[in-house]
Design a protein around this motif. Structure first.
Motif, PDB file in Angstrom:
ATOM      1  N   ASP A 124       0.863  -1.173   0.000  1.00  0.00           N
ATOM      2  CA  ASP A 124       0.000   0.000   0.000  1.00  0.00           C
ATOM      3  C   ASP A 124       0.906   1.231   0.000  1.00  0.00           C
ATOM      4  O   ASP A 124       1.643   1.452   0.956  1.00  0.00           O
ATOM      5  CB  ASP A 124      -0.907  -0.005   1.228  1.00  0.00           C
ATOM      6  N   LEU A 125       0.858   1.990  -1.090  1.00  0.00           N
ATOM      7  CA  LEU A 125       1.625   3.226  -1.202  1.00  0.00           C
ATOM      8  C   LEU A 125       0.661   4.400  -1.056  1.00  0.00           C
ATOM      9  O   LEU A 125      -0.157   4.635  -1.936  1.00  0.00           O
ATOM     10  CB  LEU A 125       2.329   3.311  -2.557  1.00  0.00           C
ATOM     11  N   ALA A 126       0.739   5.097   0.069  1.00  0.00           N
ATOM     12  CA  ALA A 126      -0.073   6.299   0.283  1.00  0.00           C
ATOM     13  C   ALA A 126       0.731   7.468  -0.274  1.00  0.00           C
ATOM     14  O   ALA A 126       1.623   7.995   0.394  1.00  0.00           O
ATOM     15  CB  ALA A 126      -0.383   6.477   1.762  1.00  0.00           C
ATOM     16  N   ARG A 127       0.418   7.844  -1.490  1.00  0.00           N
ATOM     17  CA  ARG A 127       1.205   8.844  -2.208  1.00  0.00           C
ATOM     18  C   ARG A 127       0.886  10.276  -1.769  1.00  0.00           C
ATOM     19  O   ARG A 127      -0.237  10.584  -1.441  1.00  0.00           O
ATOM     20  CB  ARG A 127       0.973   8.712  -3.702  1.00  0.00           C
ATOM     21  N   GLU A 128       1.924  11.105  -1.824  1.00  0.00           N
ATOM     22  CA  GLU A 128       1.754  12.532  -1.602  1.00  0.00           C
ATOM     23  C   GLU A 128       1.613  13.196  -2.975  1.00  0.00           C
ATOM     24  O   GLU A 128       2.144  12.683  -3.964  1.00  0.00           O
ATOM     25  CB  GLU A 128       2.952  13.095  -0.836  1.00  0.00           C
ATOM     26  N   PRO A 129       0.936  14.333  -3.041  1.00  0.00           N
ATOM     27  CA  PRO A 129       0.683  14.955  -4.343  1.00  0.00           C
ATOM     28  C   PRO A 129       1.912  15.610  -4.986  1.00  0.00           C
ATOM     29  O   PRO A 129       1.901  15.904  -6.160  1.00  0.00           O
ATOM     30  CB  PRO A 129      -0.380  16.014  -4.024  1.00  0.00           C
ATOM     31  N   ARG A 130       2.962  15.812  -4.229  1.00  0.00           N
ATOM     32  CA  ARG A 130       4.141  16.491  -4.777  1.00  0.00           C
ATOM     33  C   ARG A 130       5.312  15.517  -4.916  1.00  0.00           C
ATOM     34  O   ARG A 130       5.254  14.398  -4.426  1.00  0.00           O
ATOM     35  CB  ARG A 130       4.526  17.657  -3.876  1.00  0.00           C
TER      36      ARG A 130
ATOM     37  N   TYR B 244      14.473  15.934  -6.050  1.00  0.00           N
ATOM     38  CA  TYR B 244      15.157  15.102  -7.037  1.00  0.00           C
ATOM     39  C   TYR B 244      14.185  14.516  -8.060  1.00  0.00           C
ATOM     40  O   TYR B 244      14.565  13.693  -8.877  1.00  0.00           O
ATOM     41  CB  TYR B 244      15.919  13.965  -6.338  1.00  0.00           C
ATOM     42  N   GLY B 245      12.922  14.909  -7.981  1.00  0.00           N
ATOM     43  CA  GLY B 245      11.922  14.429  -8.926  1.00  0.00           C
ATOM     44  C   GLY B 245      11.325  13.074  -8.582  1.00  0.00           C
ATOM     45  O   GLY B 245      10.591  12.497  -9.381  1.00  0.00           O
ATOM     46  N   ARG B 246      11.608  12.584  -7.381  1.00  0.00           N
ATOM     47  CA  ARG B 246      11.054  11.292  -6.970  1.00  0.00           C
ATOM     48  C   ARG B 246       9.643  11.476  -6.434  1.00  0.00           C
ATOM     49  O   ARG B 246       9.333  12.480  -5.795  1.00  0.00           O
ATOM     50  CB  ARG B 246      11.909  10.654  -5.869  1.00  0.00           C
ATOM     51  N   SER B 247       8.811  10.483  -6.680  1.00  0.00           N
ATOM     52  CA  SER B 247       7.492  10.463  -6.059  1.00  0.00           C
ATOM     53  C   SER B 247       7.691  10.265  -4.562  1.00  0.00           C
ATOM     54  O   SER B 247       8.694   9.694  -4.126  1.00  0.00           O
ATOM     55  CB  SER B 247       6.656   9.313  -6.622  1.00  0.00           C
ATOM     56  N   LEU B 248       6.734  10.721  -3.761  1.00  0.00           N
ATOM     57  CA  LEU B 248       6.780  10.580  -2.307  1.00  0.00           C
ATOM     58  C   LEU B 248       5.605   9.731  -1.863  1.00  0.00           C
ATOM     59  O   LEU B 248       4.474   9.956  -2.308  1.00  0.00           O
ATOM     60  CB  LEU B 248       6.709  11.954  -1.643  1.00  0.00           C
ATOM     61  N   ALA B 249       5.860   8.755  -0.992  1.00  0.00           N
ATOM     62  CA  ALA B 249       4.774   7.898  -0.525  1.00  0.00           C
ATOM     63  C   ALA B 249       5.147   7.240   0.792  1.00  0.00           C
ATOM     64  O   ALA B 249       6.316   6.981   1.075  1.00  0.00           O
ATOM     65  CB  ALA B 249       4.456   6.828  -1.559  1.00  0.00           C
ATOM     66  N   ARG B 250       4.128   6.969   1.600  1.00  0.00           N
ATOM     67  CA  ARG B 250       4.288   6.172   2.813  1.00  0.00           C
ATOM     68  C   ARG B 250       3.971   4.744   2.425  1.00  0.00           C
ATOM     69  O   ARG B 250       2.972   4.482   1.752  1.00  0.00           O
ATOM     70  CB  ARG B 250       3.352   6.655   3.909  1.00  0.00           C
ATOM     71  N   LEU B 251       4.808   3.803   2.831  1.00  0.00           N
ATOM     72  CA  LEU B 251       4.663   2.400   2.449  1.00  0.00           C
ATOM     73  C   LEU B 251       4.164   1.561   3.621  1.00  0.00           C
ATOM     74  O   LEU B 251       4.736   1.619   4.716  1.00  0.00           O
ATOM     75  CB  LEU B 251       6.011   1.845   1.968  1.00  0.00           C
ATOM     76  N   SER B 252       3.102   0.797   3.364  1.00  0.00           N
ATOM     77  CA  SER B 252       2.609  -0.184   4.336  1.00  0.00           C
ATOM     78  C   SER B 252       2.613  -1.553   3.675  1.00  0.00           C
ATOM     79  O   SER B 252       2.301  -1.684   2.492  1.00  0.00           O
ATOM     80  CB  SER B 252       1.182   0.151   4.774  1.00  0.00           C
ATOM     81  N   LEU B 253       2.975  -2.548   4.448  1.00  0.00           N
ATOM     82  CA  LEU B 253       2.983  -3.936   3.983  1.00  0.00           C
ATOM     83  C   LEU B 253       2.188  -4.768   4.973  1.00  0.00           C
ATOM     84  O   LEU B 253       2.516  -4.785   6.161  1.00  0.00           O
ATOM     85  CB  LEU B 253       4.418  -4.463   3.881  1.00  0.00           C
ATOM     86  N   GLY B 254       1.143  -5.400   4.504  1.00  0.00           N
ATOM     87  CA  GLY B 254       0.313  -6.197   5.397  1.00  0.00           C
ATOM     88  C   GLY B 254      -0.254  -5.383   6.541  1.00  0.00           C
ATOM     89  O   GLY B 254      -0.384  -5.886   7.661  1.00  0.00           O
ATOM     90  N   GLY B 255      -0.563  -4.119   6.296  1.00  0.00           N
ATOM     91  CA  GLY B 255      -1.115  -3.251   7.328  1.00  0.00           C
ATOM     92  C   GLY B 255      -0.090  -2.679   8.289  1.00  0.00           C
ATOM     93  O   GLY B 255      -0.436  -1.959   9.217  1.00  0.00           O
ATOM     94  N   MET B 256       1.183  -2.996   8.074  1.00  0.00           N
ATOM     95  CA  MET B 256       2.239  -2.494   8.958  1.00  0.00           C
ATOM     96  C   MET B 256       3.026  -1.388   8.262  1.00  0.00           C
ATOM     97  O   MET B 256       3.436  -1.539   7.109  1.00  0.00           O
ATOM     98  CB  MET B 256       3.167  -3.631   9.371  1.00  0.00           C
ATOM     99  N   ASP B 257       3.230  -0.266   8.968  1.00  0.00           N
ATOM    100  CA  ASP B 257       3.955   0.872   8.432  1.00  0.00           C
ATOM    101  C   ASP B 257       5.455   0.568   8.404  1.00  0.00           C
ATOM    102  O   ASP B 257       6.063   0.292   9.438  1.00  0.00           O
ATOM    103  CB  ASP B 257       3.669   2.104   9.299  1.00  0.00           C
ATOM    104  N   VAL B 258       6.049   0.622   7.230  1.00  0.00           N
ATOM    105  CA  VAL B 258       7.464   0.308   7.069  1.00  0.00           C
ATOM    106  C   VAL B 258       8.343   1.300   7.837  1.00  0.00           C
ATOM    107  O   VAL B 258       9.356   0.908   8.411  1.00  0.00           O
ATOM    108  CB  VAL B 258       7.843   0.253   5.573  1.00  0.00           C
ATOM    109  N   ALA B 259       7.941   2.571   7.877  1.00  0.00           N
ATOM    110  CA  ALA B 259       8.707   3.561   8.644  1.00  0.00           C
ATOM    111  C   ALA B 259       8.804   3.136  10.109  1.00  0.00           C
ATOM    112  O   ALA B 259       9.885   3.149  10.699  1.00  0.00           O
ATOM    113  CB  ALA B 259       8.058   4.943   8.531  1.00  0.00           C
ATOM    114  N   ALA B 260       7.688   2.741  10.682  1.00  0.00           N
ATOM    115  CA  ALA B 260       7.677   2.335  12.094  1.00  0.00           C
ATOM    116  C   ALA B 260       8.558   1.110  12.322  1.00  0.00           C
ATOM    117  O   ALA B 260       9.251   1.014  13.346  1.00  0.00           O
ATOM    118  CB  ALA B 260       6.245   2.057  12.549  1.00  0.00           C
ATOM    119  N   ILE B 261       8.547   0.189  11.371  1.00  0.00           N
ATOM    120  CA  ILE B 261       9.371  -1.023  11.511  1.00  0.00           C
ATOM    121  C   ILE B 261      10.852  -0.668  11.504  1.00  0.00           C
ATOM    122  O   ILE B 261      11.607  -1.091  12.391  1.00  0.00           O
ATOM    123  CB  ILE B 261       9.042  -2.035  10.395  1.00  0.00           C
TER     124      ILE B 261
END
Length: 145
Positions: A85-91, A95-112
């Motif tokens: 699950d990629l929760a994308r940001e609009p900007r 460096y021209g990269r897309s921005l998104a928060r990543l979750s896997l199986g309902g778990m936030d990768v940042a928190a892990i």
């Protein structure tokens, strides 16, 4: 990016979505040629590390992110786009990269990764980012030795 989103949407609708996923470092992935900077955390650098300690930590963060993606998605060269699950940001970032928060199986990768001490919390409210941790000294904003 729009072409990629349309292609992924069409593949998902047909039930045959497959997207190659590559892990560049502990906080950057590539999904079907789209570079995505994962938000909510900052991992140590690998290619542009300031010291060997940062490079080692960066390699560990990259390996942990790879393991998490493999567990959720299977082989990354033919992973299904629905495995994450990629929760994308609009900007995009500077460096021209897309921005998104990543979750896997309902778990936030940042928190892990933060919990594993392989990343630091990193949030930029209104585009104002805090100083990053100096992984060589362990203190934000300090110059490396």
């Amino acid at each position: 990016m729009i072409r990629t989103a349309i292609l992924l949407a069409a593949l998902l609708a047909s039930g045959t979505a497959r997207a190659e996923i590559r892990v560049l470092d502990g906080d950057t992935i590539v999904v079907e040629h789209e570079h995505i900077r994962l938000v909510g955390f900052n991992a140590p650098e690998t290619a542009h590390a300031s010291c060997e300690a940062e490079r080692r930590l960066g390699a560990l963060a990259k390996a942990r992110l790879t393991d998490l993606l493999l567990a959720a998605c299977g082989p990354l060269d033919r992973a299904g786009a629905s495995c994450m699950d990629l929760a994308r940001e609009p900007r995009k970032d500077r460096y021209g990269r897309s921005l998104a928060r990543l979750s896997l199986g309902g778990m936030d990768v940042a928190a892990i990764l933060i919990g594993d001490r392989l990343a630091e919390p990193y949030v930029c409210p209104a585009g104002r980012c805090p100083r990053r941790l100096d992984w060589c000294r362990g203190k934000p904003g300090e110059a490396p030795p």
